[in-house]
Design a protein around this motif. Structure first.
Motif, PDB file in Angstrom:
ATOM      1  N   ASP A 142      18.361   4.907   2.896  1.00 46.37           N
ATOM      2  CA  ASP A 142      18.829   4.126   1.748  1.00 46.37           C
ATOM      3  C   ASP A 142      17.680   3.797   0.793  1.00 46.37           C
ATOM      4  N   LEU A 143      16.538   3.418   1.358  1.00 45.31           N
ATOM      5  CA  LEU A 143      15.362   3.130   0.527  1.00 45.31           C
ATOM      6  C   LEU A 143      14.907   4.396  -0.191  1.00 45.31           C
ATOM      7  N   ASN A 144      14.945   5.511   0.503  1.00 45.21           N
ATOM      8  CA  ASN A 144      14.571   6.787  -0.103  1.00 45.21           C
ATOM      9  C   ASN A 144      15.468   7.074  -1.306  1.00 45.21           C
ATOM     10  N   GLN A 145      16.766   6.876  -1.150  1.00 45.52           N
ATOM     11  CA  GLN A 145      17.709   7.129  -2.243  1.00 45.52           C
ATOM     12  C   GLN A 145      17.468   6.170  -3.406  1.00 45.52           C
ATOM     13  N   LEU A 146      17.246   4.898  -3.106  1.00 47.06           N
ATOM     14  CA  LEU A 146      16.971   3.927  -4.171  1.00 47.06           C
ATOM     15  C   LEU A 146      15.707   4.285  -4.932  1.00 47.06           C
ATOM     16  N   TYR A 147      14.688   4.729  -4.203  1.00 45.13           N
ATOM     17  CA  TYR A 147      13.444   5.096  -4.874  1.00 45.13           C
ATOM     18  C   TYR A 147      13.672   6.296  -5.800  1.00 45.13           C
ATOM     19  N   LYS A 148      14.465   7.253  -5.365  1.00 41.44           N
ATOM     20  CA  LYS A 148      14.789   8.396  -6.232  1.00 41.44           C
ATOM     21  C   LYS A 148      15.517   7.926  -7.490  1.00 41.44           C
ATOM     22  N   GLU A 149      16.440   6.977  -7.317  1.00 44.61           N
ATOM     23  CA  GLU A 149      17.160   6.421  -8.475  1.00 44.61           C
ATOM     24  C   GLU A 149      16.195   5.685  -9.412  1.00 44.61           C
ATOM     25  N   TYR A 150      15.252   4.956  -8.823  1.00 46.69           N
ATOM     26  CA  TYR A 150      14.267   4.225  -9.621  1.00 46.69           C
ATOM     27  C   TYR A 150      13.438   5.199 -10.467  1.00 46.69           C
ATOM     28  N   ARG A 151      12.960   6.272  -9.834  1.00 42.84           N
ATOM     29  CA  ARG A 151      12.148   7.258 -10.565  1.00 42.84           C
ATOM     30  C   ARG A 151      12.962   7.920 -11.675  1.00 42.84           C
ATOM     31  N   ALA A 152      14.210   8.235 -11.393  1.00 42.11           N
ATOM     32  CA  ALA A 152      15.071   8.839 -12.411  1.00 42.11           C
ATOM     33  C   ALA A 152      15.255   7.873 -13.579  1.00 42.11           C
ATOM     34  N   LYS A 153      15.446   6.597 -13.268  1.00 37.18           N
ATOM     35  CA  LYS A 153      15.631   5.597 -14.324  1.00 37.18           C
ATOM     36  C   LYS A 153      14.335   5.410 -15.104  1.00 37.18           C
ATOM     37  N   GLU A 154      13.191   5.497 -14.424  1.00 38.24           N
ATOM     38  CA  GLU A 154      11.895   5.437 -15.126  1.00 38.24           C
ATOM     39  C   GLU A 154      11.795   6.560 -16.153  1.00 38.24           C
ATOM     40  N   ARG A 155      12.216   7.740 -15.757  1.00 42.07           N
ATOM     41  CA  ARG A 155      12.171   8.884 -16.681  1.00 42.07           C
ATOM     42  C   ARG A 155      13.120   8.667 -17.851  1.00 42.07           C
ATOM     43  N   GLU A 156      14.298   8.096 -17.590  1.00 41.83           N
ATOM     44  CA  GLU A 156      15.246   7.814 -18.673  1.00 41.83           C
ATOM     45  C   GLU A 156      14.664   6.801 -19.657  1.00 41.83           C
ATOM     46  N   VAL A 157      14.042   5.750 -19.138  1.00 39.22           N
ATOM     47  CA  VAL A 157      13.425   4.729 -20.001  1.00 39.22           C
ATOM     48  C   VAL A 157      12.338   5.363 -20.848  1.00 39.22           C
ATOM     49  N   SER A 158      11.494   6.141 -20.225  1.00 42.61           N
ATOM     50  CA  SER A 158      10.389   6.791 -20.934  1.00 42.61           C
ATOM     51  C   SER A 158      10.912   7.720 -22.028  1.00 42.61           C
ATOM     52  N   ALA A 159      11.925   8.502 -21.706  1.00 47.93           N
ATOM     53  CA  ALA A 159      12.503   9.416 -22.693  1.00 47.93           C
ATOM     54  C   ALA A 159      13.125   8.648 -23.850  1.00 47.93           C
ATOM     55  N   PRO A 204       0.835  -1.207   0.000  1.00 44.24           N
ATOM     56  CA  PRO A 204       0.000   0.000   0.000  1.00 44.24           C
ATOM     57  C   PRO A 204       0.871   1.258   0.000  1.00 44.24           C
ATOM     58  N   GLU A 205       0.374   2.294  -0.628  1.00 45.62           N
ATOM     59  CA  GLU A 205       1.151   3.527  -0.748  1.00 45.62           C
ATOM     60  C   GLU A 205       1.547   4.093   0.609  1.00 45.62           C
ATOM     61  N   ASP A 206       0.624   4.085   1.573  1.00 45.67           N
ATOM     62  CA  ASP A 206       0.946   4.656   2.885  1.00 45.67           C
ATOM     63  C   ASP A 206       2.029   3.851   3.603  1.00 45.67           C
ATOM     64  N   ALA A 207       2.026   2.532   3.447  1.00 47.56           N
ATOM     65  CA  ALA A 207       3.064   1.701   4.065  1.00 47.56           C
ATOM     66  C   ALA A 207       4.420   1.964   3.410  1.00 47.56           C
ATOM     67  N   PHE A 208       4.413   2.086   2.078  1.00 46.94           N
ATOM     68  CA  PHE A 208       5.664   2.365   1.375  1.00 46.94           C
ATOM     69  C   PHE A 208       6.196   3.739   1.753  1.00 46.94           C
ATOM     70  N   ALA A 209       5.302   4.714   1.844  1.00 51.68           N
ATOM     71  CA  ALA A 209       5.704   6.072   2.224  1.00 51.68           C
ATOM     72  C   ALA A 209       6.366   6.077   3.600  1.00 51.68           C
ATOM     73  N   ALA A 210       5.807   5.314   4.534  1.00 54.00           N
ATOM     74  CA  ALA A 210       6.389   5.242   5.879  1.00 54.00           C
ATOM     75  C   ALA A 210       7.778   4.617   5.829  1.00 54.00           C
ATOM     76  N   MET A 211       7.936   3.570   5.022  1.00 54.99           N
ATOM     77  CA  MET A 211       9.245   2.925   4.894  1.00 54.99           C
ATOM     78  C   MET A 211      10.274   3.886   4.306  1.00 54.99           C
ATOM     79  N   VAL A 212       9.873   4.613   3.263  1.00 58.83           N
ATOM     80  CA  VAL A 212      10.780   5.560   2.604  1.00 58.83           C
ATOM     81  C   VAL A 212      11.160   6.687   3.562  1.00 58.83           C
ATOM     82  N   ASP A 213      10.193   7.130   4.367  1.00 60.36           N
ATOM     83  CA  ASP A 213      10.456   8.219   5.311  1.00 60.36           C
ATOM     84  C   ASP A 213      11.477   7.842   6.379  1.00 60.36           C
ATOM     85  N   ARG A 214      11.469   6.588   6.795  1.00 63.60           N
ATOM     86  CA  ARG A 214      12.362   6.215   7.901  1.00 63.60           C
ATOM     87  C   ARG A 214      13.658   5.542   7.450  1.00 63.60           C
ATOM     88  N   ASP A 215      13.781   5.248   6.159  1.00 62.65           N
ATOM     89  CA  ASP A 215      14.975   4.560   5.674  1.00 62.65           C
ATOM     90  C   ASP A 215      15.639   5.392   4.579  1.00 62.65           C
TER      91      ASP A 215
END
Length: 81
Positions: free
Chosen positions: A27-44, A14-25
């Protein structure tokens, strides 16, 4: 922050559970940022007609990041989630 619904669906989190995990971790926050950046690269790359090999490479890189996220998220989930 808006989370990737595709990723959340694949993780079955669930989004709220993931948000809580990202907020407290950090490393997970950084990985998620990398994932989103890579998503944008793939899309482009797909939108700009990049070579198939380039798109495939970017998708593999995105998958590697997603796998790392899964490894971090799975142990954090309560039983039955």
């Amino acid at each position: 922050m808006a989370y990737s619904q595709d990723l959340l669906t694949e993780l079955n989190v669930p989004e709220d559970a993931f948000a809580a995990m990202v907020d407290r971790d950090r490393d997970l926050n950084q990985l998620y940022k990398e994932y989103r950046a890579k998503e944008r690269e793939v899309s482009a790359a797909e939108s700009n007609g990049a070579a198939d090999g380039e798109v495939a490479r970017l998708r593999r890189e995105r998958l590697l990041i997603k796998t790392k996220i899964e490894e971090m998220v799975r142990p954090s989930l309560p039983e039955g989630a």
